[in-house]
Every structure is written in C-alpha cells, then in structure tokens.
Enzyme design. Structure first.
Site, PDB file in Angstrom:
ATOM      1  N   GLY A 117       0.836  -1.208   0.000  1.00  0.00           N
ATOM      2  CA  GLY A 117       0.000   0.000   0.000  1.00  0.00           C
ATOM      3  C   GLY A 117       0.863   1.247   0.000  1.00  0.00           C
ATOM      4  N   PRO A 118       1.675   1.408  -1.068  1.00  0.00           N
ATOM      5  CA  PRO A 118       2.586   2.569  -1.104  1.00  0.00           C
ATOM      6  C   PRO A 118       1.870   3.849  -1.523  1.00  0.00           C
ATOM      7  CG  PRO A 118       2.904   1.208  -3.048  1.00  0.00           C
ATOM      8  CD  PRO A 118       1.824   0.532  -2.236  1.00  0.00           C
ATOM      9  N   GLY A 119       1.008   4.334  -0.647  1.00  0.00           N
ATOM     10  CA  GLY A 119       0.332   5.612  -0.871  1.00  0.00           C
ATOM     11  C   GLY A 119       1.173   6.707  -0.254  1.00  0.00           C
ATOM     12  N   GLY A 143       3.007   5.182   3.052  1.00  0.00           N
ATOM     13  CA  GLY A 143       3.834   4.052   2.624  1.00  0.00           C
ATOM     14  C   GLY A 143       4.996   4.499   1.753  1.00  0.00           C
ATOM     15  N   ASN A 150      -4.647   4.563  10.694  1.00  0.00           N
ATOM     16  CA  ASN A 150      -5.526   5.141  11.708  1.00  0.00           C
ATOM     17  C   ASN A 150      -6.668   4.172  11.966  1.00  0.00           C
ATOM     18  OD1 ASN A 150      -4.225   7.510  12.312  1.00  0.00           O
ATOM     19  ND2 ASN A 150      -5.288   8.705  10.742  1.00  0.00           N
ATOM     20  N   ALA A 156       1.949  13.081   5.390  1.00  0.00           N
ATOM     21  CA  ALA A 156       2.404  12.851   4.014  1.00  0.00           C
ATOM     22  C   ALA A 156       1.250  13.119   3.071  1.00  0.00           C
ATOM     23  CB  ALA A 156       2.887  11.416   3.857  1.00  0.00           C
ATOM     24  N   LYS A 175      -4.996   7.871  20.261  1.00  0.00           N
ATOM     25  CA  LYS A 175      -5.093   8.438  18.904  1.00  0.00           C
ATOM     26  C   LYS A 175      -6.537   8.348  18.410  1.00  0.00           C
ATOM     27  CE  LYS A 175      -3.066   9.599  14.813  1.00  0.00           C
ATOM     28  NZ  LYS A 175      -2.265   8.868  13.870  1.00  0.00           N
ATOM     29  N   ASN A 207     -11.956  14.112  13.288  1.00  0.00           N
ATOM     30  CA  ASN A 207     -12.232  13.670  11.911  1.00  0.00           C
ATOM     31  C   ASN A 207     -13.694  13.798  11.481  1.00  0.00           C
ATOM     32  OD1 ASN A 207      -9.518  13.129  11.992  1.00  0.00           O
ATOM     33  ND2 ASN A 207      -9.679  11.160  10.969  1.00  0.00           N
ATOM     34  N   ASN A 217      -8.892  21.737  10.512  1.00  0.00           N
ATOM     35  CA  ASN A 217      -8.905  21.323  11.921  1.00  0.00           C
ATOM     36  C   ASN A 217      -9.060  22.522  12.864  1.00  0.00           C
ATOM     37  OD1 ASN A 217      -8.416  18.836  10.854  1.00  0.00           O
ATOM     38  ND2 ASN A 217      -6.385  18.566  11.756  1.00  0.00           N
TER      39      ASN A 217
HETATM   40  N1  LIG Z   1      -1.181  10.596   4.958  1.00  0.00           N
HETATM   41  C1  LIG Z   1      -0.919  10.943   6.188  1.00  0.00           C
HETATM   42  O1  LIG Z   1      -0.390  12.029   6.453  1.00  0.00           O
HETATM   43  C2  LIG Z   1      -1.229  10.008   7.337  1.00  0.00           C
HETATM   44  C3  LIG Z   1      -0.740  10.317   8.608  1.00  0.00           C
HETATM   45  C4  LIG Z   1      -0.978   9.442   9.658  1.00  0.00           C
HETATM   46  C5  LIG Z   1      -1.707   8.297   9.443  1.00  0.00           C
HETATM   47  N2  LIG Z   1      -2.200   8.028   8.201  1.00  0.00           N
HETATM   48  C6  LIG Z   1      -2.966   6.812   8.023  1.00  0.00           C
HETATM   49  O2  LIG Z   1      -2.182   5.923   7.237  1.00  0.00           O
HETATM   50  C7  LIG Z   1      -3.049   5.114   6.436  1.00  0.00           C
HETATM   51  C8  LIG Z   1      -2.659   5.297   4.982  1.00  0.00           C
HETATM   52  O3  LIG Z   1      -2.935   6.645   4.640  1.00  0.00           O
HETATM   53  P1  LIG Z   1      -2.425   7.311   3.293  1.00  0.00           P
HETATM   54  O4  LIG Z   1      -2.716   8.750   3.413  1.00  0.00           O
HETATM   55  O5  LIG Z   1      -1.038   6.875   3.006  1.00  0.00           O
HETATM   56  O6  LIG Z   1      -3.450   6.654   2.250  1.00  0.00           O
HETATM   57  P2  LIG Z   1      -3.267   6.437   0.700  1.00  0.00           P
HETATM   58  O7  LIG Z   1      -2.417   7.514   0.139  1.00  0.00           O
HETATM   59  O8  LIG Z   1      -4.617   6.219   0.125  1.00  0.00           O
HETATM   60  O9  LIG Z   1      -2.421   5.088   0.624  1.00  0.00           O
HETATM   61  C9  LIG Z   1      -2.993   3.809   0.576  1.00  0.00           C
HETATM   62  C10 LIG Z   1      -2.330   3.088  -0.573  1.00  0.00           C
HETATM   63  O10 LIG Z   1      -2.730   1.726  -0.543  1.00  0.00           O
HETATM   64  C11 LIG Z   1      -2.985   1.329  -1.881  1.00  0.00           C
HETATM   65  N3  LIG Z   1      -3.862   0.165  -1.856  1.00  0.00           N
HETATM   66  C12 LIG Z   1      -5.189   0.113  -1.595  1.00  0.00           C
HETATM   67  N4  LIG Z   1      -5.637  -1.154  -1.662  1.00  0.00           N
HETATM   68  C13 LIG Z   1      -4.563  -1.916  -1.974  1.00  0.00           C
HETATM   69  C14 LIG Z   1      -4.388  -3.301  -2.196  1.00  0.00           C
HETATM   70  N5  LIG Z   1      -5.393  -4.165  -2.119  1.00  0.00           N
HETATM   71  N6  LIG Z   1      -3.150  -3.759  -2.490  1.00  0.00           N
HETATM   72  C15 LIG Z   1      -2.111  -2.901  -2.595  1.00  0.00           C
HETATM   73  N7  LIG Z   1      -2.217  -1.571  -2.398  1.00  0.00           N
HETATM   74  C16 LIG Z   1      -3.435  -1.082  -2.095  1.00  0.00           C
HETATM   75  C17 LIG Z   1      -3.632   2.548  -2.493  1.00  0.00           C
HETATM   76  O11 LIG Z   1      -3.612   2.453  -3.896  1.00  0.00           O
HETATM   77  P3  LIG Z   1      -4.498   3.462  -4.781  1.00  0.00           P
HETATM   78  O12 LIG Z   1      -3.716   4.728  -4.807  1.00  0.00           O
HETATM   79  O13 LIG Z   1      -4.593   2.764  -6.087  1.00  0.00           O
HETATM   80  O14 LIG Z   1      -5.811   3.610  -4.060  1.00  0.00           O
HETATM   81  C18 LIG Z   1      -2.731   3.641  -1.949  1.00  0.00           C
HETATM   82  O15 LIG Z   1      -1.581   3.770  -2.747  1.00  0.00           O
HETATM   83  C19 LIG Z   1      -4.472   5.586   6.757  1.00  0.00           C
HETATM   84  O16 LIG Z   1      -5.025   4.788   7.763  1.00  0.00           O
HETATM   85  C20 LIG Z   1      -4.263   6.997   7.270  1.00  0.00           C
HETATM   86  O17 LIG Z   1      -5.313   7.427   8.116  1.00  0.00           O
HETATM   87  C21 LIG Z   1      -1.973   8.848   7.141  1.00  0.00           C
END
Ligand SMILES: NC(=O)c1ccc[n+]([C@@H]2O[C@H](COP(=O)([O-])OP(=O)(O)OC[C@H]3O[C@@H](n4cnc5c(N)ncnc54)[C@H](OP(=O)(O)O)[C@@H]3O)[C@@H](O)[C@H]2O)c1
Length: 322
Positions: free
Chosen positions: A35-37, A40, A122, A148, A203, A211, A221
């Site tokens: 899940g390299p969003g 990641g 989260n 991020a 958290k 949220n 926020n």
């Molecule tokens: N971003 C922040 O600043 C932050 C801070 C603290 C905590 N968090 C928490 O961290 C978690 C991730 O957040 P994020 O912002 O990084 O989300 P995100 O950008 O949506 O990253 C999730 C990644 O997972 C991929 N994915 C979804 N289903 C998958 C599967 N079946 N197999 C492989 N990859 C898959 C998504 O691909 P697609 O792009 O194709 O959908 C996306 O690249 C959440 O719970 C969030 O609340 C985030």
C-alpha cells in the site's frame, strides 16, 4: 541525509535472537511496503535510503514503480514481486484501514512465517478481523504523526514531521523490539511502546473528536477551536473516555480533552483525512474510528449518543456519494 547503501544501526541489546541470523547475514532487511500511498511511499523512500532492500506491493500491476520525494530525483522500486514477498523480513502495511483485509489476503500465502507484519494506519479493529489469517506471524501495530501527501501518483510530500510508536500485537512480536531501532534509523523518531493499544486508543479519541466534525463541516482542523463546537467535542471525548475505561484502558477525560485541543491548534491549517475523503467522495475510515468506538461501547453497554450521531452523519455522506 543517509546515503544509499549505508548499513543501519542496530542496538544489540534490543535485537531479537529469532531474526538475528537472517538480518545480520545480509546487513539489511528485506522489506515490502504493502500500500505505497502517501505514508507508505514516505517509509519506502526512507527505508531504502537507510540501506534496506525495499520493494512495493501496490495496486498498479506494473513490475516497477518510481517514487519522488518532493523535488528530489525519483527512486525506482520493484513492484508486486512475489519473490520479494517470500524473502521479506518485514511487510509494512500502509493501506487505509478499511483496505487491510483485501490487501493482505492475496499476499499472505507467499510469506515466510517468521516475516513480521506491521500495520500502520488510523483506526482500530482491522487487525482483529484478519488475525486468523496472520496469527503465525509476528504481528506489530504502529501509529504515526508524520504527515504525508501525494500530489500525484508517483510523488510524495512530507508535510509534517512526527513521531511513530510501534508495539506488539501478539506474543510472537514481543521479541521484535529491535524493529523500532531499524525504523528510527530510517525516519526518526520511532519508539517501542509496550502498551501500543493504549497509544492507539488515545489516537482514536483524537480522531473521533476531529475527523467526523471536520468531514461534516468541511473545515480545517483549526476551525474546531470555535466556541460552537466545544460542547460536542467535550461530549465526544467524555463518551470515549467512558468506553476506554470500561475496556480496561487508562483514560482521564480532562487529559484527553487537553490533548484534543492541542492537536486542533497544532494542526489548525490541516485538512483531516476524513475531510479529504468526504470532499473527494471516497470511502472514509469512520467504520474503524468512531465505528470501533461504537462497537466496543455496545459490547460494554456504554451510551455514546453524540459519537453515534456523528457516525450516522458521515455514513449518510458516504452513501449519498456512492
Ligand atoms: N497521509 C498521512 O499524512 C497520514 C498520517 C498518519 C496516518 N495516516 C494513516 O495511514 C493510512 C494510509 O494513509 P495514506 O494517506 O497513506 O493513504 P493512501 O495515500 O490512500 O495510501 C494507501 C495506498 O494503498 C494502496 N492500496 C489500496 N488497496 C490496496 C491493495 N489491495 N493492495 C495494494 N495496495 C493497495 C492505495 O492504492 P491506490 O492509490 O490505487 O488507491 C494507496 O496507494 C491511513 O489509515 C491513514 O489514516 C496517514
């Protein structure tokens, strides 16, 4: 910055005997980021720069993928490589909380049973739901306050420095304290927390307070510091504290409320992830944030009407958007 190829630091006193032979033998760990969003990608880049063999397992089917951190040169990673899965020492799971089950099911068969699984998201309750699939592994939970943002598919911006806490979910992971040192070397600060569920609950309370309200009001926020929201926030936190206490976790209402207010001020200009998910008509993480609270409250016979109302309002938005 740590150059690529640098061998990371290990604290030998924290080092797990179970994994020592594999990791010392190669001087670096084999890590797959599932899940390299936004979050990641950030970890993938920093872990690779710290000298680890990092590959991705994303939604895209291509065999390689590049990620660019801000305006730095893009870094190329292997993607969806089953050999990388079978050799992995650690799978870092950074999908959204509601995506965990769907993401973990197809990869689990490829992993060695000693491979650590670290869930960084989260919300709560997702790992309980899939535990029967992963119980033979050391399972770790992590929570981070790093920020991020992905302005485009192959780019990530580090929007806020934060801290990361890691802890064991099952007995097999109790010996994995060394992983906090490994992560800390890549992207500080990372701490091992013996009571990670307490940290996740704290958290969760912050997320329950900020949220849904920012999602419903479609505001930053900081707007939640306005007087009109104070009664709701106090009631949300009070209900959360009652559930936490009944569930066997330490919760002082005033301390939790102070924490929520501090986060509102410190992240005043931020748009919460639920704000963004509602704004872009995406599924939110409400089922594992307020939804988890309501689930525990029901089991423990605690009334949580204010949280229930916020939950319903976000679900109504999700339904109207899908
Ligand atoms: N971003 C922040 O600043 C932050 C801070 C603290 C905590 N968090 C928490 O961290 C978690 C991730 O957040 P994020 O912002 O990084 O989300 P995100 O950008 O949506 O990253 C999730 C990644 O997972 C991929 N994915 C979804 N289903 C998958 C599967 N079946 N197999 C492989 N990859 C898959 C998504 O691909 P697609 O792009 O194709 O959908 C996306 O690249 C959440 O719970 C969030 O609340 C985030």
């Amino acid at each position: 910055m740590v150059p690529i190829g640098t061998i990371f630091y290990f604290n030998p006193f924290h080092f797990s005997l179970c994994f020592a032979h594999r990791i010392l033998g190669t001087k670096s760990m084999n890590i797959v980021v599932l899940g390299p969003g936004a979050i990641g990608s950030l970890w993938a880049i920093h872990l690779k720069k710290a000298g680890h063999n990092v590959s991705l397992w994303g939604n895209k089917t291509q065999s390689t993928d590049s990620i660019q951190l801000e305006d730095k040169p893009p870094i190329l990673f292997d993607n969806r490589n089953t050999q990388a899965l079978s050799q992995a020492d650690l799978v870092l799971v950074t999908v959204k909380v509601w995506q965990v089950e769907h993401a973990i099911k197809p990869i689990i068969q490829h992993l060695d049973s000693d491979c650590m699984l670290m869930f960084m998201h989260n919300g709560m309750g997702a790992v309980d739901r899939i535990y029967h699939l992963v119980e033979q592994h050391p399972v770790l939970l992590a929570t981070t306050t790093h920020g991020a943002f992905r302005p485009s598919a192959n780019r990530v911006n580090h929007t806020g420095l934060g801290q990361t806490q890691v802890g064991a979910f099952n007995d097999k992971a109790q010996q994995c304290e060394f992983i906090a040192d490994v992560l800390n070397h890549a992207q500080p600060e990372v701490f091992w927390n013996q009571n990670i569920k307490q940290a996740l609950w704290q958290k969760l309370v912050v997320n329950c307070a900020i949220n849904p309200l920012t999602g419903i009001e479609q505001c930053q926020n900081g707007q939640l510091a306005n007087q009109e929201y104070q009664t709701t926030i106090e009631k949300v936190v009070s209900e959360c504290a009652d559930v936490m206490n009944a569930d066997g976790f330490k919760a002082d209402k005033q301390t939790l409320l102070d924490t929520v207010r501090k986060v509102i001020v410190a992240t005043g200009k931020n748009y919460s992830s639920m704000y963004q998910d509602v704004f872009y008509n995406r599924t939110t993480e409400i089922d594992f944030i307020t939804g988890y609270l309501l689930e525990r409250a029901k089991c423990l016979h605690i009334a949580t009407p204010v949280n229930a109302e916020l939950y319903q309002q976000i679900k109504a938005k999700e339904l109207s958007e899908n």
